[in-house]
Design a protein around this motif. Structure first.
Motif, short mmCIF file in Angstrom:
data_model
loop_
_atom_site.label_atom_id
_atom_site.label_comp_id
_atom_site.label_asym_id
_atom_site.label_seq_id
_atom_site.Cartn_x
_atom_site.Cartn_y
_atom_site.Cartn_z
N MET A 88 4.01 -13.53 29.25
CA MET A 88 5.38 -13.14 28.99
C MET A 88 5.85 -12.16 30.06
SD MET A 88 6.90 -11.28 25.57
CE MET A 88 6.19 -12.58 24.55
N THR A 89 7.03 -12.34 30.53
CA THR A 89 7.57 -11.46 31.56
C THR A 89 8.18 -10.22 30.93
OG1 THR A 89 8.11 -13.39 32.88
CG2 THR A 89 9.13 -11.32 33.53
N ALA A 90 7.87 -9.04 31.48
CA ALA A 90 8.39 -7.79 30.92
C ALA A 90 9.88 -7.67 31.18
CB ALA A 90 7.66 -6.61 31.55
N PRO A 91 10.62 -6.94 30.32
CA PRO A 91 12.05 -6.78 30.52
C PRO A 91 12.40 -6.23 31.88
CG PRO A 91 11.41 -6.01 28.34
CD PRO A 91 10.15 -6.34 29.07
N GLY A 92 11.57 -5.31 32.40
CA GLY A 92 11.88 -4.68 33.67
C GLY A 92 11.89 -5.64 34.84
N SER A 93 11.25 -6.80 34.69
CA SER A 93 11.22 -7.75 35.79
C SER A 93 12.36 -8.76 35.70
CB SER A 93 9.86 -8.49 35.79
OG SER A 93 9.69 -9.19 34.57
N LEU A 94 13.23 -8.57 34.71
CA LEU A 94 14.41 -9.40 34.56
C LEU A 94 14.08 -10.89 34.53
CD1 LEU A 94 17.02 -7.50 36.74
CD2 LEU A 94 16.79 -7.51 34.27
N ARG A 95 13.37 -11.31 33.48
CA ARG A 95 13.03 -12.71 33.29
C ARG A 95 14.31 -13.52 33.16
NH1 ARG A 95 13.95 -13.89 28.08
NH2 ARG A 95 12.70 -15.76 28.12
N PRO A 96 14.28 -14.80 33.51
CA PRO A 96 15.47 -15.64 33.36
C PRO A 96 15.93 -15.65 31.91
CG PRO A 96 13.80 -16.75 34.67
CD PRO A 96 13.14 -15.53 34.08
N GLY A 97 17.24 -15.61 31.69
CA GLY A 97 17.77 -15.61 30.34
C GLY A 97 17.75 -14.23 29.73
N PRO A 98 18.31 -14.11 28.52
CA PRO A 98 18.38 -12.80 27.87
C PRO A 98 17.02 -12.30 27.41
CG PRO A 98 19.11 -14.52 26.38
CD PRO A 98 18.92 -15.18 27.73
N ILE A 99 16.87 -10.98 27.33
CA ILE A 99 15.63 -10.44 26.76
C ILE A 99 15.66 -10.68 25.26
CG2 ILE A 99 15.47 -8.68 28.55
CD1 ILE A 99 16.10 -6.62 26.30
N ARG A 100 14.49 -10.92 24.70
CA ARG A 100 14.37 -11.22 23.28
C ARG A 100 14.08 -9.92 22.54
NH1 ARG A 100 10.27 -15.81 25.19
NH2 ARG A 100 9.64 -13.91 26.25
N LEU A 101 15.02 -9.52 21.70
CA LEU A 101 14.97 -8.21 21.04
C LEU A 101 14.68 -8.35 19.55
CD1 LEU A 101 15.56 -5.11 21.18
CD2 LEU A 101 17.93 -5.68 20.59
N GLY A 102 13.79 -7.48 19.07
CA GLY A 102 13.55 -7.36 17.64
C GLY A 102 13.96 -5.98 17.17
N LEU A 103 14.38 -5.87 15.92
CA LEU A 103 14.72 -4.59 15.32
C LEU A 103 13.86 -4.35 14.09
CD1 LEU A 103 18.65 -4.49 15.29
CD2 LEU A 103 17.11 -3.34 16.89
N ILE A 104 13.38 -3.13 13.95
CA ILE A 104 12.71 -2.71 12.72
C ILE A 104 13.64 -1.69 12.07
CG2 ILE A 104 10.69 -1.62 11.70
CD1 ILE A 104 9.05 -2.64 14.05
N GLY A 105 14.29 -2.10 11.00
CA GLY A 105 15.28 -1.24 10.35
C GLY A 105 16.68 -1.77 10.58
N TYR A 106 17.49 -1.68 9.52
CA TYR A 106 18.84 -2.23 9.61
C TYR A 106 19.82 -1.29 8.90
CZ TYR A 106 22.36 -5.97 9.86
OH TYR A 106 23.48 -6.72 10.15
N GLY A 107 19.73 -0.01 9.29
CA GLY A 107 20.62 0.99 8.73
C GLY A 107 21.67 1.42 9.72
N ALA A 108 21.92 2.72 9.77
CA ALA A 108 22.98 3.26 10.61
C ALA A 108 22.81 2.91 12.08
CB ALA A 108 23.05 4.78 10.44
N ILE A 109 21.56 2.82 12.54
CA ILE A 109 21.31 2.53 13.96
C ILE A 109 21.22 1.03 14.20
CG2 ILE A 109 19.75 2.91 15.91
CD1 ILE A 109 18.84 5.49 14.50
N GLY A 110 20.40 0.35 13.41
CA GLY A 110 20.17 -1.08 13.62
C GLY A 110 21.45 -1.90 13.57
N ARG A 111 22.33 -1.59 12.62
CA ARG A 111 23.58 -2.35 12.50
C ARG A 111 24.45 -2.18 13.73
NH1 ARG A 111 24.67 -3.94 7.08
NH2 ARG A 111 23.14 -3.07 5.62
N HIS A 112 24.44 -0.98 14.31
CA HIS A 112 25.25 -0.74 15.50
C HIS A 112 24.70 -1.49 16.71
CE1 HIS A 112 28.27 2.25 14.25
NE2 HIS A 112 27.36 2.62 13.36
N ILE A 113 23.39 -1.58 16.80
CA ILE A 113 22.79 -2.34 17.92
C ILE A 113 23.19 -3.81 17.81
CG2 ILE A 113 20.63 -3.13 18.95
CD1 ILE A 113 19.39 -0.45 18.14
N GLU A 114 23.12 -4.36 16.59
CA GLU A 114 23.51 -5.75 16.41
C GLU A 114 24.99 -5.95 16.74
OE1 GLU A 114 23.28 -9.19 12.96
OE2 GLU A 114 23.95 -7.17 12.42
#
Length: 267
Positions: free
Chosen positions: A1-27
């Motif tokens: 898997m290519t690290a985010p810093g190397s800018l792999r083709p396509g969007p980076i695949r993001l996961g969230l742990i938590g869906y409160g005040a912070i997680g909802r804003h990121i989404e």
């Protein structure tokens, strides 16, 4: 898997742990070049991107996972994130008052070629502080002031009648390692400052319940070979969670955005 810093083709695949005040804003931010793949929540819930089952969450491939759920989430899931080949952004930095946990996650990150990332989140000037630490620091003090309602459900309730306060009251003054442990939802910012600078045992945190304010005020003072600086922020309180400021969610959006961007400012 290519690290985010190397800018792999396509969007980076993001996961969230938590869906409160912070997680909802990121989404809601719909960050360019970042795809939200799955969100792990605590209460039973399986709909859309949300799941309460860790195995189902970790069945996905991630480039980065952002934790927005508290100390227990860092302890339960941090290692697995890194072992599965993703960078781990931990907002609940106070969890690392547990030195064994911190060292374990660093070792797992190193073994898997991944990064444990501590975002600036609710506190500024970490860039100056970490730069000053290169030349040597003599003292660092973080003062956190919040209105009494922010300290409900904490040990502060056993120390003072929060509802009867008329003047600012210091509920803790001591090393960050102890302060962040006692107030796990309120002063993660002090742990971030400590790790950036003098460490958890030599960094002082002063925690104040202040009935005269309706914002969160954080002051960071440091002195060393570079000279000295004082930083102060006065931030609006999150509507979703009075223990945190609106700036925390904004800062996390910035941190995720930088993972996916070809331009990184204030790295």
């Amino acid at each position: 898997m290519t690290a985010p810093g190397s800018l792999r083709p396509g969007p980076i695949r993001l996961g969230l742990i938590g869906y409160g005040a912070i997680g909802r804003h990121i989404e809601a931010a719909r960050i360019d070049n970042a795809e939200l793949v799955s969100v792990l929540v605590k209460r039973p819930r399986d709909e859309g991107l949300l799941t309460h089952e860790p195995d189902r969450f970790f069945a996905h491939e991630f480039d980065a996972v952002a934790e927005c759920a508290g100390h227990e989430a860092v302890r339960r899931h941090g290692e697995r994130v890194l072992e599965n080949g993703a960078d781990f952004l931990a907002t609940s930095v106070g969890a690392f008052t547990d030195t064994a946990l911190f060292e374990r996650l660093l070792a797992v990150a190193r073994a898997n070629g991944k990064r444990l990332i501590l975002p600036s989140a609710g506190i500024g000037a970490l860039d100056i502080l970490s730069s000053a630490a290169v030349g040597g620091l003599d003292s660092v003090t973080v003062t956190v002031r919040k209105d009494p309602s922010a300290w409900k459900g904490t040990i502060a309730e056993t120390l003072v009648d929060l509802d009867a306060l008329e003047q600012p009251h210091v509920v803790f003054d001591g090393p960050v390692r102890e302060g962040a442990r006692l107030y796990p939802q309120n002063v993660n910012i002090s742990a971030a400052a400590a790790i950036a600078g003098l460490g958890l045992d030599r960094t002082r945190v002063v925690i104040v319940a202040d009935p005269t304010i309706d914002t969160h005020i954080v002051e960071l003072e440091a002195a060393g070979a570079f000279g000295r600086f004082t930083f102060r922020e006065d931030v609006a309180i999150s509507e979703e969670n009075r223990k945190t400021g609106k700036l925390v969610a904004m800062a996390m959006v910035k941190s995720v955005r930088q993972l996916a961007s070809t331009l990184v400012v204030a790295a």
